[in-house]
Design an enzyme around this catalytic site. Structure first.
Site, PDB file in Angstrom:
ATOM      1  CB  ALA A  61     -45.150  -6.909   2.364  1.00 26.43           C
ATOM      2  CE1 TYR A  62     -52.388 -10.344  -0.667  1.00 30.72           C
ATOM      3  CE2 TYR A  62     -53.893  -8.992   0.610  1.00 30.72           C
ATOM      4  CZ  TYR A  62     -53.666  -9.883  -0.413  1.00 30.72           C
ATOM      5  OH  TYR A  62     -54.710 -10.312  -1.191  1.00 30.72           O
ATOM      6  CG  ASP A 103     -43.472   2.292  -6.624  1.00 33.33           C
ATOM      7  OD1 ASP A 103     -43.719   1.289  -5.924  1.00 33.33           O
ATOM      8  OD2 ASP A 103     -43.631   2.302  -7.861  1.00 33.33           O
ATOM      9  CE1 TYR A 125     -48.097  -3.760  -1.186  1.00 35.45           C
ATOM     10  CE2 TYR A 125     -47.560  -2.078  -2.800  1.00 35.45           C
ATOM     11  CZ  TYR A 125     -47.163  -3.077  -1.937  1.00 35.45           C
ATOM     12  OH  TYR A 125     -45.831  -3.388  -1.820  1.00 35.45           O
TER      13      TYR A 125
END
Length: 269
Positions: A61-62, A103, A125
């Site tokens: 993931a970034y 989250d 994000y």
């Protein structure tokens, strides 16, 4: 019929979570970003088809939350589109996909979130990670999406190590006291992943137990913290006030303070 050895692939094996997953699944085929460009659909389909694993664990993931605001194209390629390619590859060969989300797919308007709550990310994000979830669900039925939060572990930049460094450099370390979540040790979630693989397809909230603020978390790490508000510590990406994930589907993990104490002992010995 003779059942062969279960074959596992870990994508993102060199990252903080991926490193602990590699320890939890020592026999897995491990891909780093040098081995596999997950934004290249044909490469993903080809690699997974060649190996034909029973389960694919995607920890790539970034994760630079503020960086995603500046590099939105990369964020959506890596966090949004790529999980869909991996999901399609898994569907093509009948493999289980385990994928890690965040989250930050929630807006922070509720004190806590269960797996079925409506998502509404407030930063790029979170938006890119939510897109990844949606692409997975669209491309395969046999998925386990694990939402987690506030990760800390050995192999990567994390809050615990940052606090330890700042504590030595500054007389007082200001930490926000109005954002709530659950710190999670990557070693714990890596071990828990084996259990999730054997559960029904779906979304799971997996964290260490015990909600806290970043300041409360920091105060367990160092002794020269000073609380401040989010307004005093502005960031490029807006953070949700509350991102406490509640696990309703499986046994809880240990309290984050116990996990933190173990992490500190291991890394200060």
């Amino acid at each position: 019929m003779v059942v062969g050895t279960i074959k596992t692939v870990i994508i993102g094996a060199s990252g903080m979570l991926g490193s602990d997953l590699s320890r939890a699944f020592p026999d897995a085929v491990k891909f780093t970003h040098h081995d596999l460009d997950i934004t290249n659909k044909q490469q993903v389909l080809k690699k997974i088809e060649e190996i034909k694993p029973y389960v694919v664990i995607n920890a790539a993931a970034y994760t630079n939350v503020d960086g995603c605001e500046d590099e939105q194209d990369i964020a959506f390629k890596v966090n949004g589109h790529a999980p869909g390619y991996i999901a399609q590859a898994c569907s093509d060969i009948g493999a289980i996909l385990v994928h890690f989300s965040t989250d930050y797919v929630f807006d922070g308007s509720k004190k806590e979130y269960v797996e079925s709550n409506i998502t509404k990310p407030i930063n790029v994000y979170g938006q890119s990670k939510l897109m990844g979830e949606q692409e997975i669900i669209k491309n395969t039925d046999n998925y386990r999406i694990i939402r987690t939060s506030w990760l800390f572990g050995k192999n990567g930049k994390n809050f615990v190590d940052t606090m330890l460094r700042l504590s030595k450099e500054m007389e007082n370390v200001k930490v926000v006291n109005d954002q709530f979540g659950k710190p999670t040790h990557t070693a714990d979630i890596a071990r828990k992943t084996a259990e999730i693989i054997n559960l029904n397809p779906g979304i799971y909230h997996i964290t260490n137990e015990g909600p806290c603020t970043w300041y409360e978390f920091a105060s367990e790490i160092i002794n020269n913290t000073v609380p401040c508000s989010s307004e005093e510590f502005p960031t490029k990406a807006k953070r949700p006030t509350y991102s406490v994930l509640t696990n309703t589907k499986t046994t809880p993990m240990r309290h984050w303070k116990n996990a933190l104490n173990e992490y500190l002992k291991e890394n200060q010995s």
